[in-house]
Design an enzyme around this catalytic site. Structure first.
Site, mmCIF file in Angstrom:
data_model
loop_
_atom_site.group_PDB
_atom_site.id
_atom_site.type_symbol
_atom_site.label_atom_id
_atom_site.label_comp_id
_atom_site.label_asym_id
_atom_site.label_seq_id
_atom_site.Cartn_x
_atom_site.Cartn_y
_atom_site.Cartn_z
ATOM 1 N N ARG A 121 0.821 -1.213 0.000
ATOM 2 C CA ARG A 121 0.000 0.000 0.000
ATOM 3 C C ARG A 121 0.855 1.264 0.000
ATOM 4 O O ARG A 121 0.580 2.211 -0.734
ATOM 5 C CB ARG A 121 -0.956 0.005 1.192
ATOM 6 C CG ARG A 121 -2.044 -1.050 1.092
ATOM 7 C CD ARG A 121 -2.856 -1.132 2.357
ATOM 8 N NE ARG A 121 -1.968 -1.463 3.475
ATOM 9 C CZ ARG A 121 -2.253 -1.278 4.749
ATOM 10 N NH1 ARG A 121 -3.413 -0.761 5.098
ATOM 11 N NH2 ARG A 121 -1.397 -1.613 5.693
ATOM 12 N N ASN A 133 -6.085 -2.821 2.114
ATOM 13 C CA ASN A 133 -6.036 -4.273 2.262
ATOM 14 C C ASN A 133 -7.457 -4.801 2.385
ATOM 15 O O ASN A 133 -8.314 -4.160 3.002
ATOM 16 C CB ASN A 133 -5.267 -4.669 3.522
ATOM 17 C CG ASN A 133 -3.768 -4.543 3.360
ATOM 18 O OD1 ASN A 133 -3.248 -4.480 2.259
ATOM 19 N ND2 ASN A 133 -3.060 -4.509 4.480
#
EC number: 3.6.1.7
Length: 92
Positions: free
Chosen positions: A20, A38
């Site tokens: 990320r 996520n």
């Protein structure tokens, strides 16, 4: 220049490897807007909105990700751009 929007799902060993954070940094460098998060099933989900070349470059990067990742699959869904996305962020 026309905007495009891609809704992307990345599978494999993609959580716990800074996927990320790297995605956010690359998106901001490319001036792409959107978000990344996520998912509970182990995938990473992202929305990229920007110019076609910038978005396609980010999607291409998703196939390898950061060096610690092991990407098995990248699923891309093209959508109509909304023009409402802000600076690229990590969604918690």
């Amino acid at each position: 220049m026309d905007l495009v929007r891609a809704h992307v799902f990345i599978s494999g060993r993609v959580q716990g490897v800074s996927f990320r954070a790297y995605t956010r940094d690359r998106a901001r460098e490319a001036q792409v807007k959107g978000w990344v998060r996520n998912l509970s099933d182990g995938r990473v989900e992202a929305v990229f909105e920007g110019t076609r070349p910038a978005v396609q470059k980010l999607i291409s990067w998703c196939y390898s990700g950061p060096s610690q990742a092991q990407v098995e699959r990248v699923e891309v869904h093209w959508e109509e751009p909304t023009g409402k996305e802000g600076i690229f962020t990590i969604v918690w």
